[in-house]
Write an enzyme that holds these catalytic residues in place. Structure first.
Site, PDB file in Angstrom:
ATOM      1  N   ASN A   7      -2.848  -0.746   6.439  1.00 59.33           N
ATOM      2  CA  ASN A   7      -2.528  -2.115   7.079  1.00 59.33           C
ATOM      3  C   ASN A   7      -1.471  -2.770   6.183  1.00 59.33           C
ATOM      4  OD1 ASN A   7      -4.039  -2.750   4.970  1.00 59.33           O
ATOM      5  ND2 ASN A   7      -5.435  -4.127   6.165  1.00 59.33           N
TER       6      ASN A   7
ATOM      7  N   LYS B 188       0.694  -1.300   0.040  1.00 66.43           N
ATOM      8  CA  LYS B 188      -0.099   0.085   0.116  1.00 66.43           C
ATOM      9  C   LYS B 188       0.758   1.249  -0.048  1.00 66.43           C
ATOM     10  CE  LYS B 188      -4.259  -2.298   1.839  1.00 66.43           C
ATOM     11  NZ  LYS B 188      -5.314  -2.060   2.562  1.00 66.43           N
TER      12      LYS B 188
ATOM     13  N   HIS C 106      -2.599  -5.362   0.929  1.00 64.65           N
ATOM     14  CA  HIS C 106      -3.954  -6.104   0.502  1.00 64.65           C
ATOM     15  C   HIS C 106      -3.637  -7.421   0.433  1.00 64.65           C
ATOM     16  CE1 HIS C 106      -7.484  -7.340  -1.304  1.00 64.65           C
ATOM     17  NE2 HIS C 106      -6.762  -7.612  -2.373  1.00 64.65           N
TER      18      HIS C 106
ATOM     19  N   GLU D 112      -8.577 -10.821  -9.393  1.00 63.27           N
ATOM     20  CA  GLU D 112      -7.437  -9.575  -8.930  1.00 63.27           C
ATOM     21  C   GLU D 112      -6.220  -9.634  -9.609  1.00 63.27           C
ATOM     22  OE1 GLU D 112      -7.104  -9.355  -4.740  1.00 63.27           O
ATOM     23  OE2 GLU D 112      -9.274  -8.835  -4.431  1.00 63.27           O
TER      24      GLU D 112
ATOM     25  N   TYR E  68     -11.906  -2.384  -5.894  1.00 64.43           N
ATOM     26  CA  TYR E  68     -12.487  -2.648  -4.376  1.00 64.43           C
ATOM     27  C   TYR E  68     -13.993  -2.729  -4.651  1.00 64.43           C
ATOM     28  CZ  TYR E  68      -8.052  -2.453  -1.747  1.00 64.43           C
ATOM     29  OH  TYR E  68      -7.011  -2.928  -1.266  1.00 64.43           O
TER      30      TYR E  68
END
Ligand code: CMP
Length: 141
Positions: free
Chosen positions: A113, A10, A116, A127, A50
């Site tokens: 976090n 991220k 992903h 994905e 998403y």
């Protein structure tokens, strides 16, 4: 049986120069890298990626965050890869992640976090094809 998953490092981890640390830990844990690229998602692309979360209250913030800077997308392969990788990275919320996991060590909050990870083999296929063609990955088989 070997299985694949998609992970995304991220924006905050990329801007804080943790790409190398995270990749090293992933490789040392036995996940094989089949494809890797750096991208800066547009808000439209992040929305699309998403889409499964579109009804969730955090969707807008997540889309803004994931399109706020460069990310690194990686295709991984291993036995039971989806589940094994989710266990390896730790709980979604870094505060609850197990010691020694990358979310514990590099994540700062539930949005940032660290990475992903696909949540099922079926979603992993969707994905992976969002970022990579079959031709991108075939050389590494
Ligand atoms: P990720 O694996 O990228 O998949 C969806 C993301 O939504 C998740 O990690 C979190 O970063 C983000 N998110 C933000 N708020 C929440 C929440 N309350 N519950 C779950 N995921 C959340």
């Amino acid at each position: 049986m070997k299985e694949r998953t998609l992970t995304i490092i991220k924006p905050e981890c990329v801007s804080q120069k943790h790409i190398g640390d995270i990749i090293q830990r992933i490789e040392k844990a036995g996940f094989e890298i089949l494809g890797i690229r750096m991208v800066h998602l547009s808000p439209e692309e992040a929305k699309q990626f998403y889409l499964v979360h579109k009804e969730r209250p955090f969707y807008g913030d997540l889309v803004n965050y994931m399109s706020s800077g460069k990310v690194v997308v990686v295709v991984l392969e291993k036995e039971n890869c989806v589940e094994a990788f989710r266990k390896f990275i730790g709980s979604t919320n870094p505060e609850e992640a197990e010691p020694g996991t990358i979310r514990k060590d590099f994540g700062t909050n539930i949005q940032n976090n660290c990475v992903h990870a696909s949540d099922s083999p079926e979603n992993a296929r969707t994905e992976i094809s969002f970022f990579f063609s079959q031709r991108d990955l075939i050389l590494n088989q």
